[in-house]
Design an enzyme around this catalytic site. Structure first.
Site, PDB file in Angstrom:
ATOM      1  CG  HIS A  11      11.849 108.732 -92.817  1.00  0.00           C
ATOM      2  ND1 HIS A  11      10.745 108.445 -93.590  1.00  0.00           N
ATOM      3  CD2 HIS A  11      11.367 109.098 -91.600  1.00  0.00           C
ATOM      4  CE1 HIS A  11       9.649 108.651 -92.877  1.00  0.00           C
ATOM      5  NE2 HIS A  11      10.009 109.047 -91.664  1.00  0.00           N
ATOM      6  CE  LYS A  19      15.500 112.476-105.825  1.00  0.00           C
ATOM      7  NZ  LYS A  19      16.337 112.543-104.616  1.00  0.00           N
ATOM      8  N   PRO A  23       6.073 112.743-109.127  1.00  0.00           N
ATOM      9  CG  PRO A  23       4.018 112.562-108.039  1.00  0.00           C
ATOM     10  CD  PRO A  23       4.622 112.817-109.378  1.00  0.00           C
ATOM     11  CE1 TYR A  72      12.704 108.195-102.540  1.00  0.00           C
ATOM     12  CE2 TYR A  72      13.581 108.599-100.345  1.00  0.00           C
ATOM     13  CZ  TYR A  72      12.501 108.478-101.211  1.00  0.00           C
ATOM     14  OH  TYR A  72      11.217 108.646-100.745  1.00  0.00           O
ATOM     15  CE1 TYR A  75       8.210 106.286-103.768  1.00  0.00           C
ATOM     16  CE2 TYR A  75       9.317 105.912-101.673  1.00  0.00           C
ATOM     17  CZ  TYR A  75       8.950 106.753-102.696  1.00  0.00           C
ATOM     18  OH  TYR A  75       9.319 108.078-102.657  1.00  0.00           O
TER      19      TYR A  75
END
Length: 388
Positions: A72, A293, A289, A381, A201
């Site tokens: 991604h 990570k 979560p 990220y 998200y």
């Protein structure tokens, strides 16, 4: 029995550590309380940072990952009913994240270790560690009705949050930092086409939601719920209805293959070393979560520990062993900050504080309009640089 490194726990941290040590000619024995079937079937998160994929590739355990994983280059933030794409690769010089189930990585590493004929013991009972403050620590356990003893130079505690290694450190020598969040995630694995090619998200008035996937036909979906949620009250129709409200009507519905509630907490134990015992992964720290990570932090710990043990067994001193905890914790706290920030930004807090709610929306508005702010999100990220 004798080995150089005794490893407790056959999760990602313990198995990757064993493989990287083997590459460097360092012997280890891995002990796991659960069965192989249990270890290979427990569903965990599946998002890998760029550095994690690179580490697994260098370690020779990523062949199937490169064949089957989904790469991604961005993600979507959804709020006020609109999607805003974060160009992860464009903001980080081409870095990306990879979707590959943690249990799949575990299967790969188990198969590689067993194929090489290296020691990996499942279904061990009554595991205990001894003399960790000395230069000759020991591990004892029972297997097939017999008492076993393993003498080693170093013990690696990779046995998770509920393992026996962290409690073996005297309480007076350990400092605990802990935060329990007032919500949880209800997660499902469903045979349904993912709603998007990249993660979504979502911040919604009903609560947070996350859309991710395991493959082109398997979706992994989460929605915010109460920490004491009773799964029995969540029928399939109720789950899909809540997900559609938060993620949109284009969400494809399919058979639910697995469901569960994930608690949300931040936890750090300091230091991550006591004598010849070294903690790695969930044995030392837990992150909510939201930032994806957990496994990535475990891999980062292992990288630092391998360098330290390689120096030690090459008789080049203990400098890296002595700095292991501080080096790991520098990254751990940065990752804790990012995971906390993502969590508080995207979840609904049932405290009735309208001011805080507007502040979070204002922060999201600022975030999607600022290249500098988006770069900060993207850098964290895809994964911060490793120490050294």
């Amino acid at each position: 029995m004798r080995t150089q490194v005794g490893i407790i726990g056959a999760g990602p941290a313990g198995l990757l550590l064993a493989q990287m040590l083997h590459q460097r000619g360092i012997d280890s024995v891995v002990l796991e309380a659960r069965s192989r079937v249990h270890v290979e079937s427990r569903i965990r998160a599946g998002l890998l940072e760029q550095g994690s994929v690179d580490t697994m590739t260098e370690s020779g355990v990523a062949d199937r990952l490169h064949r089957e994983a989904l790469v991604h280059h961005g993600l979507d933030l959804r709020f006020r009913g609109q999607d805003h794409r974060v160009d992860l690769s464009g903001l980080t010089g081409g870095k990306a994240v990879t979707i590959y189930g943690q249990q799949e990585a575990v299967k790969d590493m188990i198969a590689i270790r067993l194929a090489a004929g290296l020691p990996l013991n499942f279904d061990v009972d009554d595991v205990a560690i001894h003399d960790i403050a000395t230069t000759r620590p020991r591990i004892t356990w029972r297997q097939d009705g017999a008492e076993r003893v393993l003498d080693c130079d170093v013990i690696a505690g990779c046995d998770g949050f509920h393992g026996i290694c962290r409690p073996a450190i005297p309480a007076a020598d350990l400092r605990i930092f802990d935060r329990i969040y007032p919500f949880a995630w209800l997660g499902i694995l469903a045979r349904a086409k993912p709603i998007s090619d990249e993660l979504i998200y979502a911040r919604h008035a009903d609560g947070f939601a996350l859309a991710t996937m395991r493959s082109a036909t398997i979706s992994r979906l989460y929605l915010q719920c109460a920490p004491d949620e009773d799964l029995a009250t969540w029928s399939d129709d109720r789950i899909w209805g809540a997900l559609r409200r938060r993620l949109g009507d284009t969400l494809e519905q399919g058979p639910i293959l697995q469901r569960g509630v994930t608690a949300m907490r931040s936890f750090v134990a300091e230091p991550m070393r006591h004598g010849r015992l070294f903690l790695a992964g969930d044995a030392a720290h837990i992150v909510p979560p939201t930032g994806a990570k957990g496994m990535n932090l475990a891999i980062a710990d292992v990288r630092v520990l391998v360098r330290a043990l390689e120096q030690f067994f090459a008789r080049q001193g203990e400098a890296l062993m002595n700095s292991y905890s501080a080096t790991c914790l520098d990254r751990v706290w940065k990752v804790q900050r990012f995971s906390w920030w993502m969590t508080q930004l995207l979840h609904r807090y049932d405290d009735g504080d309208a001011f805080e709610d507007r502040i979070r929306l204002a922060e999201l508005d600022y975030l999607i309009g600022s290249t500098a702010a988006l770069t900060t999100l993207a850098e964290n990220y895809v994964g911060l640089p490793y120490a050294g």
